[in-house]
Design a protein around this motif. Structure first.
Motif, PDB file in Angstrom:
ATOM      1  N   ASP A 112      22.332  -3.866 -43.957  1.00 23.81           N
ATOM      2  CA  ASP A 112      21.918  -2.832 -43.224  1.00 23.81           C
ATOM      3  C   ASP A 112      21.494  -3.628 -41.758  1.00 23.81           C
ATOM      4  O   ASP A 112      20.107  -4.062 -41.900  1.00 23.81           O
ATOM      5  CB  ASP A 112      20.739  -2.224 -43.703  1.00 23.81           C
ATOM      6  CG  ASP A 112      20.152  -0.815 -42.976  1.00 23.81           C
ATOM      7  OD1 ASP A 112      21.077  -0.513 -41.832  1.00 23.81           O
ATOM      8  OD2 ASP A 112      19.116  -0.479 -43.203  1.00 23.81           O
ATOM      9  N   PRO A 113      22.312  -3.729 -40.738  1.00 22.68           N
ATOM     10  CA  PRO A 113      21.768  -4.266 -39.637  1.00 22.68           C
ATOM     11  C   PRO A 113      20.610  -3.620 -38.748  1.00 22.68           C
ATOM     12  O   PRO A 113      20.758  -2.261 -38.660  1.00 22.68           O
ATOM     13  CB  PRO A 113      22.963  -4.291 -38.574  1.00 22.68           C
ATOM     14  CG  PRO A 113      24.102  -3.965 -39.435  1.00 22.68           C
ATOM     15  CD  PRO A 113      23.628  -3.145 -40.606  1.00 22.68           C
ATOM     16  N   GLY A 114      19.638  -4.374 -38.411  1.00 26.38           N
ATOM     17  CA  GLY A 114      18.571  -3.747 -37.622  1.00 26.38           C
ATOM     18  C   GLY A 114      18.351  -4.025 -36.216  1.00 26.38           C
ATOM     19  O   GLY A 114      19.389  -4.800 -35.805  1.00 26.38           O
ATOM     20  N   GLU A 115      17.528  -3.729 -35.673  1.00 28.65           N
ATOM     21  CA  GLU A 115      17.478  -3.859 -34.057  1.00 28.65           C
ATOM     22  C   GLU A 115      17.118  -5.583 -33.938  1.00 28.65           C
ATOM     23  O   GLU A 115      17.474  -6.284 -33.183  1.00 28.65           O
ATOM     24  CB  GLU A 115      16.231  -3.310 -33.314  1.00 28.65           C
ATOM     25  CG  GLU A 115      16.400  -3.081 -31.989  1.00 28.65           C
ATOM     26  CD  GLU A 115      15.429  -2.259 -31.095  1.00 28.65           C
ATOM     27  OE1 GLU A 115      14.420  -2.697 -30.614  1.00 28.65           O
ATOM     28  OE2 GLU A 115      15.501  -1.126 -31.931  1.00 28.65           O
ATOM     29  N   SER A 116      16.109  -6.024 -34.914  1.00 25.84           N
ATOM     30  CA  SER A 116      15.648  -7.475 -34.718  1.00 25.84           C
ATOM     31  C   SER A 116      16.055  -8.210 -35.941  1.00 25.84           C
ATOM     32  O   SER A 116      15.976  -9.402 -35.854  1.00 25.84           O
ATOM     33  CB  SER A 116      14.264  -7.554 -34.383  1.00 25.84           C
ATOM     34  OG  SER A 116      13.917  -6.836 -33.218  1.00 25.84           O
ATOM     35  N   TRP A 117      16.448  -7.551 -37.125  1.00 30.98           N
ATOM     36  CA  TRP A 117      16.762  -8.212 -38.315  1.00 30.98           C
ATOM     37  C   TRP A 117      17.818  -7.441 -39.042  1.00 30.98           C
ATOM     38  O   TRP A 117      18.007  -6.343 -38.713  1.00 30.98           O
ATOM     39  CB  TRP A 117      15.372  -8.810 -38.987  1.00 30.98           C
ATOM     40  CG  TRP A 117      14.803  -7.408 -39.703  1.00 30.98           C
ATOM     41  CD1 TRP A 117      15.138  -6.491 -40.611  1.00 30.98           C
ATOM     42  CD2 TRP A 117      13.481  -6.622 -38.716  1.00 30.98           C
ATOM     43  NE1 TRP A 117      14.164  -5.536 -40.755  1.00 30.98           N
ATOM     44  CE2 TRP A 117      13.415  -5.606 -39.728  1.00 30.98           C
ATOM     45  CE3 TRP A 117      12.947  -7.012 -37.778  1.00 30.98           C
ATOM     46  CZ2 TRP A 117      12.303  -4.762 -39.232  1.00 30.98           C
ATOM     47  CZ3 TRP A 117      11.770  -6.013 -37.333  1.00 30.98           C
ATOM     48  CH2 TRP A 117      11.549  -5.056 -38.188  1.00 30.98           C
ATOM     49  N   ASP A 118      18.077  -8.084 -40.277  1.00 33.58           N
ATOM     50  CA  ASP A 118      19.177  -7.486 -41.155  1.00 33.58           C
ATOM     51  C   ASP A 118      18.639  -7.477 -42.544  1.00 33.58           C
ATOM     52  O   ASP A 118      17.940  -8.395 -42.928  1.00 33.58           O
ATOM     53  CB  ASP A 118      20.678  -8.243 -41.104  1.00 33.58           C
ATOM     54  CG  ASP A 118      21.470  -8.182 -40.050  1.00 33.58           C
ATOM     55  OD1 ASP A 118      21.062  -7.603 -38.842  1.00 33.58           O
ATOM     56  OD2 ASP A 118      22.642  -8.826 -40.106  1.00 33.58           O
ATOM     57  N   SER A 158      15.011  -9.754 -46.073  1.00 34.70           N
ATOM     58  CA  SER A 158      15.387  -9.390 -44.493  1.00 34.70           C
ATOM     59  C   SER A 158      15.592 -10.641 -43.856  1.00 34.70           C
ATOM     60  O   SER A 158      14.924 -11.746 -44.097  1.00 34.70           O
ATOM     61  CB  SER A 158      14.073  -8.594 -44.083  1.00 34.70           C
ATOM     62  OG  SER A 158      14.050  -7.441 -44.384  1.00 34.70           O
TER      63      SER A 158
END
Length: 196
Positions: A112-118, A158
């Motif tokens: 799940d890719p996030g804005e600052s981390w996956d 994460s």
């Protein structure tokens, strides 16, 4: 002993099968800068002994058990690998105690890719599950990571931007197999408690 702080991404330049094992040659300018015969270098979290250094390429023996217990048997020429030299006694222990003795493998179940981390989720075998705890340490392909969630069949981590930039985790896709080393302290605690 290692810390799980990856020093560089290396590249597999040759694999030669020998009996049940293999000779693995890896390009790594940082780790070869002071490497010599007999030194330990972790390749995707597996502690291997250097048998030869030529320029920026080192060669290691990989025994049959390491090929069977880890993902090293799936490497091909051109594969990227995480590299770390054994820790010196006068260094900071930036990650956690990593032996380079892989306990098994896991499969990447979701990303799940996030804005600052996956956020990544991996399978967890029942045999290793008892050693994995939320907020505990785990090594994935030699990378020291903190467990964010855990249940009976999987665990999550994460990845910060630095980890994504400097390790093989940026390219890992759902279905990929990775090496897992659980926290050695948990294994020793269990053995001490069970023997009483």
């Amino acid at each position: 002993m290692f810390t799980g702080i990856i020093e560089e991404l290396g590249e597999v330049v040759a694999i030669r099968q020998e009996g049940g094992g293999a000779l693995l040659s890896v390009r790594g300018p940082v780790v070869t800068s002071d490497a010599k015969h007999g030194d330990s270098i972790a390749v995707n979290g597996v502690c291997l002994t250097v048998v030869e250094v030529t320029g920026d390429v080192f060669t290691v023996d990989v025994i049959k058990e390491s090929l069977e217990r880890s993902s090293l048997g799936a490497l091909t020429e051109g594969s990227a690998v995480n590299l770390e030299r054994a820790v010196r006694a006068d260094q900071r222990l930036g990650g956690h105690i990593v032996q380079g003795h892989v306990d098994g493998t896991a499969v990447l179940l979701s990303r799940d890719p996030g804005e600052s981390w996956d956020d990544l989720r991996f399978s967890l075998s029942p045999a290793l599950g008892r050693y994995v705890a939320e907020k505990g340490s785990i090594a994935i392909d030699g990378i020291s990571l903190t467990v964010t969630t855990v249940d009976d069949e999987s665990f999550g981590v994460s990845l910060i931007p630095t980890t994504l930039k400097l390790t093989t985790m940026a390219g890992r896709q759902v279905g990929d197999m990775v090496n897992i080393e659980v926290d050695v302290i948990a294994k020793y605690v269990e053995r001490l408690v069970v023997r009483q």
